[in-house]
Scaffold this motif. Structure first.
Motif, PDB file in Angstrom:
ATOM      1  N   ALA A 220     -24.583 -17.686  67.370  1.00 37.10           N
ATOM      2  CA  ALA A 220     -24.990 -16.341  67.778  1.00 37.10           C
ATOM      3  C   ALA A 220     -26.328 -16.055  67.118  1.00 37.10           C
ATOM      4  CB  ALA A 220     -23.949 -15.303  67.373  1.00 37.10           C
ATOM      5  N   VAL A 221     -27.345 -15.787  67.917  1.00 38.02           N
ATOM      6  CA  VAL A 221     -28.702 -15.605  67.388  1.00 38.02           C
ATOM      7  C   VAL A 221     -29.292 -14.304  67.932  1.00 38.02           C
ATOM      8  CG1 VAL A 221     -28.996 -18.112  67.324  1.00 38.02           C
ATOM      9  CG2 VAL A 221     -29.879 -16.826  69.290  1.00 38.02           C
ATOM     10  N   GLY A 222     -30.410 -13.881  67.337  1.00 34.86           N
ATOM     11  CA  GLY A 222     -31.121 -12.730  67.866  1.00 34.86           C
ATOM     12  C   GLY A 222     -31.383 -11.662  66.821  1.00 34.86           C
ATOM     13  N   ASP A 223     -31.668 -10.464  67.323  1.00 32.83           N
ATOM     14  CA  ASP A 223     -31.966  -9.297  66.487  1.00 32.83           C
ATOM     15  C   ASP A 223     -30.700  -8.450  66.402  1.00 32.83           C
ATOM     16  OD1 ASP A 223     -32.841  -6.984  65.310  1.00 32.83           O
ATOM     17  OD2 ASP A 223     -34.472  -6.592  66.725  1.00 32.83           O
ATOM     18  N   PHE A 224     -30.063  -8.446  65.231  1.00 33.97           N
ATOM     19  CA  PHE A 224     -28.786  -7.763  65.066  1.00 33.97           C
ATOM     20  C   PHE A 224     -28.941  -6.338  64.529  1.00 33.97           C
ATOM     21  CE2 PHE A 224     -27.824 -12.207  65.339  1.00 33.97           C
ATOM     22  CZ  PHE A 224     -26.611 -12.269  66.009  1.00 33.97           C
ATOM     23  N   ASN A 225     -30.174  -5.948  64.178  1.00 35.32           N
ATOM     24  CA  ASN A 225     -30.439  -4.563  63.749  1.00 35.32           C
ATOM     25  C   ASN A 225     -29.416  -4.057  62.737  1.00 35.32           C
ATOM     26  OD1 ASN A 225     -32.868  -3.554  64.925  1.00 35.32           O
ATOM     27  ND2 ASN A 225     -31.889  -3.604  66.932  1.00 35.32           N
ATOM     28  N   THR A 226     -29.054  -4.907  61.791  1.00 39.84           N
ATOM     29  CA  THR A 226     -28.033  -4.552  60.800  1.00 39.84           C
ATOM     30  C   THR A 226     -28.603  -4.760  59.403  1.00 39.84           C
ATOM     31  OG1 THR A 226     -26.245  -5.169  62.311  1.00 39.84           O
ATOM     32  CG2 THR A 226     -25.711  -5.095  59.968  1.00 39.84           C
ATOM     33  N   ILE A 227     -28.385  -3.776  58.531  1.00 40.48           N
ATOM     34  CA  ILE A 227     -28.843  -3.871  57.146  1.00 40.48           C
ATOM     35  C   ILE A 227     -27.649  -3.710  56.207  1.00 40.48           C
ATOM     36  CG2 ILE A 227     -31.197  -3.096  57.637  1.00 40.48           C
ATOM     37  CD1 ILE A 227     -30.410  -0.293  56.772  1.00 40.48           C
ATOM     38  N   ASP A 228     -27.842  -4.014  54.927  1.00 37.18           N
ATOM     39  CA  ASP A 228     -26.748  -3.998  53.951  1.00 37.18           C
ATOM     40  C   ASP A 228     -26.091  -2.631  53.835  1.00 37.18           C
ATOM     41  OD1 ASP A 228     -27.211  -6.649  53.446  1.00 37.18           O
ATOM     42  OD2 ASP A 228     -28.368  -6.308  51.616  1.00 37.18           O
ATOM     43  N   GLU A 229     -26.862  -1.570  54.061  1.00 29.78           N
ATOM     44  CA  GLU A 229     -26.333  -0.221  53.863  1.00 29.78           C
ATOM     45  C   GLU A 229     -25.364   0.214  54.960  1.00 29.78           C
ATOM     46  OE1 GLU A 229     -29.968  -0.784  51.557  1.00 29.78           O
ATOM     47  OE2 GLU A 229     -29.507  -1.109  53.662  1.00 29.78           O
ATOM     48  N   ASN A 230     -25.327  -0.490  56.073  1.00 28.09           N
ATOM     49  CA  ASN A 230     -24.415  -0.125  57.157  1.00 28.09           C
ATOM     50  C   ASN A 230     -22.961  -0.210  56.696  1.00 28.09           C
ATOM     51  OD1 ASN A 230     -26.305  -1.562  59.952  1.00 28.09           O
ATOM     52  ND2 ASN A 230     -26.543   0.362  58.868  1.00 28.09           N
TER      53      ASN A 230
END
Length: 365
Positions: A224-234
């Motif tokens: 699974a690849v790409g831009d996941f728009n997820t950061i540690d603070e989520n």
């Protein structure tokens, strides 16, 4: 001497070992064509002279986005420069990745133009309900080593998406080396301006489909690849609470950093992230490569962890300077940030590349 000749004959008769394919994942930052797609809010990336653009830009609620819409003159020359600069990033040492996964592309029309220029004969594009017309694509060249099998799309569903539809998840299956099954999911999850719940839905959509494939065939290789728009603070965290659950997926970046066979110098030379957030002067790993554990079972197709890299050539970087007066960060700067695209420029040197760096990895078989 006779024994040496016999050994050479035996060696020559053995099958060729150690073949590799290269996979690149890249958010190219707004690759649009210059024609209006009916029903899509693609007005920003259209020529100023196009009928209806001014009126459409006037209706944009955000003052920042309205100004961007009015000022962007996205025409033939701009598109050509954009395609040329993407090619410079993708074609390294006059070679193309065997499989190229892209996010932030508009449609099949613009991918056809890119593919022709860059040197790919095969491609497939998603058809998402996203209002801006943002989609995903995979490009490849059909050979005995890489053969297309099938394509599917997965729509993100829920109450939130009824008013704000997002990008589909693109699923493409290949046959590698004539017998190894490889499915690649290309992702561009809802942006950080949306609730974490939307990315949890994306994670669950991806996880559900992954489990379906593995239930039918445990040996099936999946990335699974790409831009996941997820950061540690989520929180709840889409990776920790969904993708990592029951060891469904492993993060390649973490595998690379934890691999003791890779020297500290090599790890330290890599860019600290794929995206630089200027307002906070922080790096983020919005782009990821995840893989299922059978890609490390030493049977058939194998992920080559040391080959992983955040590709950040010097020509695609800039020094970012914090210019907001009155803020404590004012006057600070950082070298090596992504040279983001300047869509109004028709100069290759000034037009930039993307606000994201691409990821690269090899698979061995």
């Amino acid at each position: 001497m006779k024994s040496l000749l016999i050994s050479l004959v035996i060696f020559a008769s053995l099958p060729c070992l150690g073949k590799t394919i290269e996979i690149m994942s890249y958010n190219v930052e707004n690759l649009f064509d210059i024609a209006h797609d009916e029903g899509k809010n693609d007005w920003t990336f259209l020529p100023k002279k196009l009928k209806g653009k001014k009126e459409a830009c006037d209706k944009v609620k955000s003052s920042y986005r309205k100004k961007e819409c009015h000022e962007t003159d996205w025409d033939k020359d701009n598109l050509e420069v954009k395609i040329e600069n993407i090619t410079k990033m993708v074609r390294r040492d006059d070679k193309l990745p065997n499989i190229l996964a892209l996010s932030e592309i508009e449609n099949e029309n613009v991918i056809a133009q890119l593919a022709k220029y860059i040197g790919y004969k095969k491609y497939t594009v998603s058809d998402s309900p996203d209002k801006r017309g943002i989609d995903l694509a995979i490009l490849w060249n059909e050979t005995d080593e890489v053969k297309f099998v099938s394509k599917k799309e997965h729509v993100l569903k829920g109450e939130y998406f009824k008013e704000r539809p997002s990008r589909n998840i693109l699923e493409v299956e290949f046959l590698i080396g004539k017998k190894e099954k490889l499915t690649i999911f290309v992702n561009h999850w809802p942006s950080l301006g949306n609730p974490t719940e939307t990315r949890l839905i994306a994670a669950n959509t991806l996880a559900k489909r992954t489990k379906e494939i593995l239930k039918k065939d445990k040996s099936h290789n999946i990335m699974a690849v790409g831009d996941f728009n997820t950061i540690d603070e989520n929180y709840p965290h889409p990776f920790k609470s969904v993708l990592y659950k029951d060891e469904l997926y492993t993060d390649l970046h973490t595998s690379f950093k934890d691999d003791k066979s890779i020297s500290w110098n090599v790890k330290n030379q890599m860019a600290p992230g794929t995206y630089f957030y200027g307002r906070g002067m922080t790096w983020n790993l919005l782009d990821r490569m995840f893989y299922t554990k059978n890609l490390l079972d030493k049977k058939g197709l194998e992920i080559d962890i040391p080959s992983y890299q955040i590709y950040s050539p010097s020509f695609a970087t800039k020094t970012y300077e914090y210019r907001s007066k009155g803020k404590y960060l004012y006057g600070s700067s950082i070298k090596g940030a992504p040279f983001r695209a300047e869509h109004n420029s028709t100069s290759n040197k000034r037009a930039g590349y993307s606000d994201h760096f691409p990821l690269i990895v090899n698979l061995k078989y």
